[in-house]
Design a protein around this motif. Structure first.
Motif, PDB file in Angstrom:
ATOM      1  N   VAL A   7       0.839  -1.203   0.000  1.00 51.54           N
ATOM      2  CA  VAL A   7       0.000   0.000   0.000  1.00 51.54           C
ATOM      3  C   VAL A   7       0.874   1.254   0.000  1.00 51.54           C
ATOM      4  CG1 VAL A   7      -1.656   1.333   1.362  1.00 51.54           C
ATOM      5  CG2 VAL A   7      -2.003  -1.123   1.018  1.00 51.54           C
ATOM      6  N   ARG A   8       1.883   1.259   0.822  1.00 50.64           N
ATOM      7  CA  ARG A   8       2.757   2.442   0.886  1.00 50.64           C
ATOM      8  C   ARG A   8       3.521   2.633  -0.416  1.00 50.64           C
ATOM      9  NH1 ARG A   8       4.490   2.420   7.275  1.00 50.64           N
ATOM     10  NH2 ARG A   8       2.365   2.736   7.976  1.00 50.64           N
TER      11      ARG A   8
ATOM     12  N   ALA B   1      -7.859   6.920   6.292  1.00 49.38           N
ATOM     13  CA  ALA B   1      -7.809   8.364   6.548  1.00 49.38           C
ATOM     14  C   ALA B   1      -6.396   8.813   6.901  1.00 49.38           C
ATOM     15  CB  ALA B   1      -8.781   8.725   7.672  1.00 49.38           C
ATOM     16  N   ALA B   2      -5.694   8.035   7.703  1.00 47.55           N
ATOM     17  CA  ALA B   2      -4.335   8.403   8.106  1.00 47.55           C
ATOM     18  C   ALA B   2      -3.393   8.423   6.910  1.00 47.55           C
ATOM     19  CB  ALA B   2      -3.828   7.433   9.171  1.00 47.55           C
ATOM     20  N   HIS B   3      -3.499   7.420   6.065  1.00 51.75           N
ATOM     21  CA  HIS B   3      -2.616   7.368   4.897  1.00 51.75           C
ATOM     22  C   HIS B   3      -2.928   8.487   3.903  1.00 51.75           C
ATOM     23  CE1 HIS B   3      -1.494   3.520   6.593  1.00 51.75           C
ATOM     24  NE2 HIS B   3      -0.496   3.469   5.731  1.00 51.75           N
TER      25      HIS B   3
ATOM     26  N   PRO C  40       8.590  15.677  -2.499  1.00 55.09           N
ATOM     27  CA  PRO C  40       7.345  15.205  -1.890  1.00 55.09           C
ATOM     28  C   PRO C  40       7.452  13.745  -1.462  1.00 55.09           C
ATOM     29  CG  PRO C  40       6.975  15.887  -4.174  1.00 55.09           C
ATOM     30  CD  PRO C  40       8.407  16.147  -3.852  1.00 55.09           C
ATOM     31  N   ALA C  41       8.201  12.946  -2.201  1.00 61.08           N
ATOM     32  CA  ALA C  41       8.339  11.525  -1.836  1.00 61.08           C
ATOM     33  C   ALA C  41       8.996  11.375  -0.465  1.00 61.08           C
ATOM     34  CB  ALA C  41       9.131  10.778  -2.900  1.00 61.08           C
ATOM     35  N   ALA C  42      10.025  12.162  -0.191  1.00 63.18           N
ATOM     36  CA  ALA C  42      10.698  12.078   1.113  1.00 63.18           C
ATOM     37  C   ALA C  42       9.741  12.478   2.228  1.00 63.18           C
ATOM     38  CB  ALA C  42      11.938  12.970   1.126  1.00 63.18           C
ATOM     39  N   LEU C  43       8.941  13.511   1.990  1.00 58.34           N
ATOM     40  CA  LEU C  43       7.974  13.929   3.007  1.00 58.34           C
ATOM     41  C   LEU C  43       6.892  12.875   3.219  1.00 58.34           C
ATOM     42  CD1 LEU C  43       7.551  17.711   2.165  1.00 58.34           C
ATOM     43  CD2 LEU C  43       8.610  16.720   4.193  1.00 58.34           C
ATOM     44  N   VAL C  44       6.433  12.244   2.128  1.00 55.70           N
ATOM     45  CA  VAL C  44       5.410  11.199   2.269  1.00 55.70           C
ATOM     46  C   VAL C  44       5.976  10.016   3.031  1.00 55.70           C
ATOM     47  CG1 VAL C  44       3.984   9.529   1.020  1.00 55.70           C
ATOM     48  CG2 VAL C  44       4.033  11.910   0.274  1.00 55.70           C
TER      49      VAL C  44
ATOM     50  N   LEU D  91       4.302   8.752   6.383  1.00 56.76           N
ATOM     51  CA  LEU D  91       3.800   7.389   6.525  1.00 56.76           C
ATOM     52  C   LEU D  91       4.492   6.668   7.673  1.00 56.76           C
ATOM     53  CD1 LEU D  91       3.492   6.319   2.776  1.00 56.76           C
ATOM     54  CD2 LEU D  91       1.626   6.879   4.348  1.00 56.76           C
ATOM     55  N   GLY D  92       5.767   6.965   7.874  1.00 56.54           N
ATOM     56  CA  GLY D  92       6.504   6.357   8.980  1.00 56.54           C
ATOM     57  C   GLY D  92       6.021   6.829  10.350  1.00 56.54           C
ATOM     58  N   SER D  93       5.322   7.965  10.365  1.00 59.07           N
ATOM     59  CA  SER D  93       4.853   8.481  11.651  1.00 59.07           C
ATOM     60  C   SER D  93       3.497   7.928  12.064  1.00 59.07           C
ATOM     61  CB  SER D  93       4.801  10.013  11.602  1.00 59.07           C
ATOM     62  OG  SER D  93       3.767  10.436  10.747  1.00 59.07           O
ATOM     63  N   ILE D  94       2.901   7.107  11.228  1.00 60.10           N
ATOM     64  CA  ILE D  94       1.607   6.508  11.570  1.00 60.10           C
ATOM     65  C   ILE D  94       1.871   5.292  12.466  1.00 60.10           C
ATOM     66  CG2 ILE D  94      -0.493   5.421  10.685  1.00 60.10           C
ATOM     67  CD1 ILE D  94      -0.011   7.003   8.051  1.00 60.10           C
ATOM     68  N   HIS D  95       1.534   5.443  13.746  1.00 59.63           N
ATOM     69  CA  HIS D  95       1.808   4.380  14.725  1.00 59.63           C
ATOM     70  C   HIS D  95       0.503   3.815  15.280  1.00 59.63           C
ATOM     71  CE1 HIS D  95       6.031   5.299  14.704  1.00 59.63           C
ATOM     72  NE2 HIS D  95       5.755   6.575  14.935  1.00 59.63           N
ATOM     73  N   ASP D  96       0.602   2.663  15.862  1.00 61.60           N
ATOM     74  CA  ASP D  96      -0.505   2.021  16.572  1.00 61.60           C
ATOM     75  C   ASP D  96      -1.704   1.742  15.681  1.00 61.60           C
ATOM     76  OD1 ASP D  96       1.007   2.100  18.920  1.00 61.60           O
ATOM     77  OD2 ASP D  96       0.299   4.136  19.368  1.00 61.60           O
ATOM     78  N   LEU D  97      -1.451   1.569  14.398  1.00 65.96           N
ATOM     79  CA  LEU D  97      -2.508   1.159  13.469  1.00 65.96           C
ATOM     80  C   LEU D  97      -2.148  -0.237  12.960  1.00 65.96           C
ATOM     81  CD1 LEU D  97      -2.903   4.476  11.445  1.00 65.96           C
ATOM     82  CD2 LEU D  97      -4.423   3.596  13.205  1.00 65.96           C
ATOM     83  N   PRO D  98      -3.131  -0.967  12.428  1.00 68.28           N
ATOM     84  CA  PRO D  98      -2.854  -2.327  11.979  1.00 68.28           C
ATOM     85  C   PRO D  98      -1.733  -2.402  10.941  1.00 68.28           C
ATOM     86  CG  PRO D  98      -5.203  -1.938  12.017  1.00 68.28           C
ATOM     87  CD  PRO D  98      -4.541  -0.633  12.322  1.00 68.28           C
ATOM     88  N   TRP D  99      -1.546  -1.369  10.186  1.00 69.84           N
ATOM     89  CA  TRP D  99      -0.465  -1.365   9.184  1.00 69.84           C
ATOM     90  C   TRP D  99       0.613  -0.459   9.689  1.00 69.84           C
ATOM     91  CZ3 TRP D  99      -3.451  -0.844   3.959  1.00 69.84           C
ATOM     92  CH2 TRP D  99      -4.131  -2.042   3.688  1.00 69.84           C
TER      93      TRP D  99
END
Length: 193
Positions: free
Chosen positions: A88-89, A154-156, A177-181, A185-193
């Motif tokens: 997905v990422r 929503a988070a992604h 923009p790729a580096a920022l994405v 994405l790396g900052s999304i924690h405590d989610l199933p993915w």
């Protein structure tokens, strides 16, 4: 006998010419005060030419990203039950791969000068909802429950669109923009993915 090409702008450049004219006018007189007629007059093309490329004035800003979101949504659908965080990422990163400054980036950077703040909030919400739905559907197909899937989606989507905004606001020479994405994405924690 060779026929001469038809007079006028080459078809391939009309889209860019219209987008450039629109952005100039948005900066000069504001988004709300600029009509499609103003844009076509500045670009030197007919009204019907405008609608060959864009469905609305707003579409001038968003059409490039919309095409990328459409492609990402199709790619997410093809994952089926094999959707996983890495796949997905990787698809989400294609949204910003080789993303060059375009009318949307110019609008994000100059939202106040163009009078686009409200327009951008509304239209960003529409793109976010589309992208979030695509990611959430992929999550559900992979076996994640509906509510966590919606949260993941929503988070992604927020990570991608927020990264594009920040990149545009920073201006040229301040990363990709790729580096920022990837960072977002790396900052999304405590989610199933």
């Amino acid at each position: 006998m060779r026929e001469d090409p038809r007079p006028g702008r080459p078809r391939a450049s009309s889209r860019e010419t219209l987008a450039e004219a629109a952005c100039e006018l948005f900066l000069e007189q504001g988004y709300e005060s600029t009509s499609v007629a103003d844009i076509t007059q500045r670009a030197g093309v007919s009204r019907s030419s405008f609608f060959n490329y864009f469905s609305s004035k707003s579409d001038v800003l968003w059409s490039g990203l919309d095409t990328r979101i459409d492609a990402a949504t199709v790619a997410l659908e093809t994952l089926g039950a094999d959707a996983d965080p890495a796949a997905v990422r990787a698809i989400l990163l294609t949204l910003v791969h080789d993303f060059a400054p375009d009318p949307l980036a110019l609008a994000l950077r100059n939202a106040s000068a163009m009078g686009l703040e409200e327009e951008l909030v509304r239209d960003t919400g529409l793109r976010s909802a589309r992208l979030a739905a695509g990611v959430a559907d992929a999550a559900r197909r992979s076996g994640i429950a509906p509510i966590p899937s919606d949260i993941v989606g929503a988070a992604h989507a927020a990570a991608v669109l927020s990264s594009l905004r920040v990149w545009a606001e920073r201006g040229a020479g301040h990363g990709t923009p790729a580096a920022l994405v990837e960072e977002a994405l790396g900052s999304i924690h405590d989610l199933p993915w």
